[in-house]
Design an enzyme around this catalytic site. Structure first.
Site, PDB file in Angstrom:
ATOM      1  N   CYS A 384      52.380 103.281  71.851  1.00  0.00           N
ATOM      2  CA  CYS A 384      51.800 102.169  72.261  1.00  0.00           C
ATOM      3  C   CYS A 384      51.078 101.366  71.292  1.00  0.00           C
ATOM      4  O   CYS A 384      51.596 100.654  70.698  1.00  0.00           O
ATOM      5  CB  CYS A 384      51.195 102.491  73.568  1.00  0.00           C
ATOM      6  SG  CYS A 384      51.151 101.313  74.894  1.00  0.00           S
ATOM      7  N   HIS A 510      54.938 105.841  76.464  1.00  0.00           N
ATOM      8  CA  HIS A 510      54.285 107.080  76.215  1.00  0.00           C
ATOM      9  C   HIS A 510      55.249 108.313  76.379  1.00  0.00           C
ATOM     10  O   HIS A 510      55.091 108.995  77.438  1.00  0.00           O
ATOM     11  CB  HIS A 510      53.080 107.240  77.193  1.00  0.00           C
ATOM     12  CG  HIS A 510      52.005 106.100  76.925  1.00  0.00           C
ATOM     13  ND1 HIS A 510      50.891 106.530  76.000  1.00  0.00           N
ATOM     14  CD2 HIS A 510      51.677 104.727  77.205  1.00  0.00           C
ATOM     15  CE1 HIS A 510      49.915 105.388  76.221  1.00  0.00           C
ATOM     16  NE2 HIS A 510      50.486 104.479  76.785  1.00  0.00           N
ATOM     17  N   GLU A 512      54.721 111.205  75.520  1.00  0.00           N
ATOM     18  CA  GLU A 512      53.686 112.361  75.732  1.00  0.00           C
ATOM     19  C   GLU A 512      53.725 112.736  77.375  1.00  0.00           C
ATOM     20  O   GLU A 512      53.403 113.732  77.560  1.00  0.00           O
ATOM     21  CB  GLU A 512      52.491 112.367  75.196  1.00  0.00           C
ATOM     22  CG  GLU A 512      51.572 111.299  75.601  1.00  0.00           C
ATOM     23  CD  GLU A 512      51.581 110.011  75.273  1.00  0.00           C
ATOM     24  OE1 GLU A 512      52.618 109.243  75.049  1.00  0.00           O
ATOM     25  OE2 GLU A 512      50.568 109.090  75.457  1.00  0.00           O
TER      26      GLU A 512
HETATM   27  N1  GLN Z   1      46.196  97.780  74.304  1.00  0.00           N
HETATM   28  C1  GLN Z   1      47.670  97.928  74.238  1.00  0.00           C
HETATM   29  C2  GLN Z   1      48.154  97.035  75.454  1.00  0.00           C
HETATM   30  O1  GLN Z   1      47.657  96.652  76.405  1.00  0.00           O
HETATM   31  C3  GLN Z   1      48.151  98.931  73.979  1.00  0.00           C
HETATM   32  C4  GLN Z   1      47.962  99.785  75.252  1.00  0.00           C
HETATM   33  C5  GLN Z   1      48.083 101.726  74.980  1.00  0.00           C
HETATM   34  O2  GLN Z   1      48.038 101.880  73.756  1.00  0.00           O
HETATM   35  N2  GLN Z   1      48.228 102.154  75.973  1.00  0.00           N
HETATM   36  O3  GLN Z   1      49.172  96.575  75.407  1.00  0.00           O
END
Ligand code: GLN
Length: 542
Positions: A384, A510, A512
């Site tokens: 992310c 994600h 995970e």
């Molecule tokens: N802050 C980033 C976004 O909102 C990444 C979010 C995250 O890592 N879950 O896109």
């Protein structure tokens, strides 16, 4: 079974006794006997969901396929049971009140005074029965967050009391999790705190059926007898829960203590099958007998609180077991990484994961980390925000777009290589407004990610607002940063990987969140393998 049986897990004496793990372990043991089980958690706070909570307050926010932002215990439920959960599996006081107040405004209680009993308790029960009446489950295990006696959990406890009358004694059971402290000065295990907490439950009209007692030492027969006598339970229903080396031992410990047998006996369910825990035991065997070891750096912002990255840590546990490799995770605060020190801080690791996150703090350090990992060819895994940092780094240092950034960090960046999607630009509310939950992704044939997954069509979970800016896609790919995973409906970039690097993968999603004991996530499995290979090569150079 015709109707579901309802099992409630309450806690007393102190918080953090591990109700989530006990619930998940019981769920596992029942599932291993062929029953269909789901686990639900009630959280007594006023937030509608934990999505707006700082990880320092509440640990990781776990996201389900349907896009619910939930308590991290749901992660344990999925990792143990290997079945997906949903919004219905996590309900807060805030959501209960919100539902009741919304109904009130619509006039659904017209003429009536809306009260905690029966309206709030009815709404709580509706959320319990919704799972039980779906026809999908033999057991609904409901974990009540907080401790018995807390002002906040009173309506939940009252609802539990009522459920017994609604469903009948043979379909209802309460397990109370408590602590038996050991006083070293007196050289004694003490039962009084448990007696008091059971008394508190009794005052609320609930007699626990089974006591699960967390303890640092074995409970001798006299202590079990005393607990049974004072807490009004059968001696066989006093279950010892010793501290375990790993949370994955707990189902086995609970099996030894016959927790599931007690539950089945109390609910008058014939105890036919022995549990099949073969695969679980194979996993434990590998986890506990590693033949190799790697050191993984985890670059993040909330490094003081490992719970903030719970699912990542657990995914490494699953992946380590597959590879029979102990994964030693070291936490590195991204704020401390600079261009000058990145080699000395990160050079010693066999692989580095750059973690998800929000806001500006520590992002420049993450970008410096990626630069070093890209150049030094140490395996890199970005999740992310970690993936977004890889894109920014590549734009700045390879494409030479000097002020490339994400508009999350710099709204006026000349090269917004990571930017808000059009739909997100109109959003002003913070709760539940990100791109959340499962989205499909097509992997490019022949890419590393494709070979890791062994297929081209995948679905993974998301939690973010910002996205790869496709205006820069061609330029990036020409220079070697390939978009190898694309959302087939929107064209959004979900995976990037670097050419000519042993292992450099960033995912907008994600992975995970979908790693379980029985289904370890392939990206984590292969990342650990890449770290093992890197270590071998490094050793042979020495
Ligand atoms: N802050 C980033 C976004 O909102 C990444 C979010 C995250 O890592 N879950 O896109």
């Amino acid at each position: 079974m015709a109707t579901a049986k309802y099992i409630f897990v309450t806690g007393g004496v102190t918080s953090s006794l591990g109700k989530g793990i006990i619930s998940a372990s019981l769920g596992k043991l029942l599932q291993a006997r062929g029953f269909k089980v789901t686990i639900q958690k009630f959280d007594p706070y006023i937030n509608i969901d934990p999505g707006t909570l700082n990880p320092y307050e509440h640990g990781e926010c776990y996201v389900t396929d349907d896009g619910a932002e939930t308590d991290l215990d749901l992660g344990h439920y999925e990792r143990f049971l290997n079945t997906p959960t949903s919004q219905a599996n996590n309900v807060t006081t805030g959501r209960i009140y919100n539902n009741v107040i919304t109904k009130e405004r619509k006039g659904e209680y017209l003429g009536k005074t809306v009260q905690v009993v029966p309206h709030i308790t009815d709404e709580i029960k509706r959320n319990i029965f919704q799972l039980g009446e779906s026809g999908e489950y033999d057991f609904v295990i409901t974990e009540i967050g907080g401790c018995v006696g807390d002002i906040e959990s009173l309506p939940f406890i009252e609802a539990v009391r009522q459920v017994k009358w609604d469903v009948g004694v043979n379909n209802f059971l309460v397990i109370h999790l408590t602590l038996i402290p050991y006083l070293s000065a007196a050289k004694e295990l003490k039962t009084k705190p448990t007696q008091h907490s059971v008394k508190q439950l009794l005052e609320a009209g609930i007699q626990p059926d089974i006591l699960v007692c967390r303890s640092e030492r074995h409970l001798p027969p006299e202590i079990r007898k005393k607990l049974a006598l004072f807490c009004n339970v059968h001696i066989n229903s006093v279950i010892e829960a010793l501290d375990a080396d790993t949370i994955y031992d707990v189902p086995i410990l609970m099996r030894k203590e016959k927790l599931a047998e007690r539950v089945l006996a109390k609910l008058k369910i014939p105890n036919k099958n022995e549990p099949n825990l073969d695969q679980w035991k194979v996993f434990l065997g590998k986890l506990k007998n590693p033949t190799d070891e790697v050191s993984i750096g985890l670059v993040g912002k909330y490094v003081e609180l490992p719970d903030a990255y719970k699912s990542i840590v657990e995914a490494f546990t699953h992946a380590g077991a597959v590879n029979e490799c102990k994964v030693n995770i070291e936490w590195i605060s991204s704020e401390t990484i600079t261009n000058e020190n990145s080699a000395s801080v990160l050079g010693k690791y066999d692989g580095v994961l750059v973690a998800p996150g929000f806001g500006e703090r520590g992002v420049e350090g993450k970008i410096e980390a990626v630069k070093f990992l890209r150049e030094s060819k140490i395996p890199f895994f970005g999740i992310c925000l970690g993936m977004q940092c890889a894109v920014i780094e590549f734009a700045r240092n390879v494409l030479k777009l000097k002020d490339a950034s994400s508009t999350e960090l710099n709204e006026k960046a000349k090269h917004p290589v990571i930017d808000l999607m059009e739909e997100q630009k109109k959003v002003t509310n913070k709760g539940g407004t990100m791109r959340l939950g499962a989205y499909p992704c097509d992997l490019k044939k022949g890419s590393k990610t494709n070979s890791i997954y062994g297929k081209t069509k995948i679905s993974e979970r998301h939690r973010h607002r910002y996205e790869f800016n496709n205006k820069y896609l061609e330029q990036m790919e020409k220079a070697g940063l390939m978009a190898t995973g694309i959302n087939p409906d929107t064209g959004l970039v979900e995976v990037v990987e670097l050419k000519d690097h042993p292992w450099f993968i960033g995912t907008q999603y994600h992975p995970e969140l979908k790693s379980t004991v029985l289904n370890p996530h392939p990206l984590f499995v292969k990342f650990v393998e890449a770290a093992q290979n890197h270590k071998k090569e490094n050793n042979s150079k020495r």
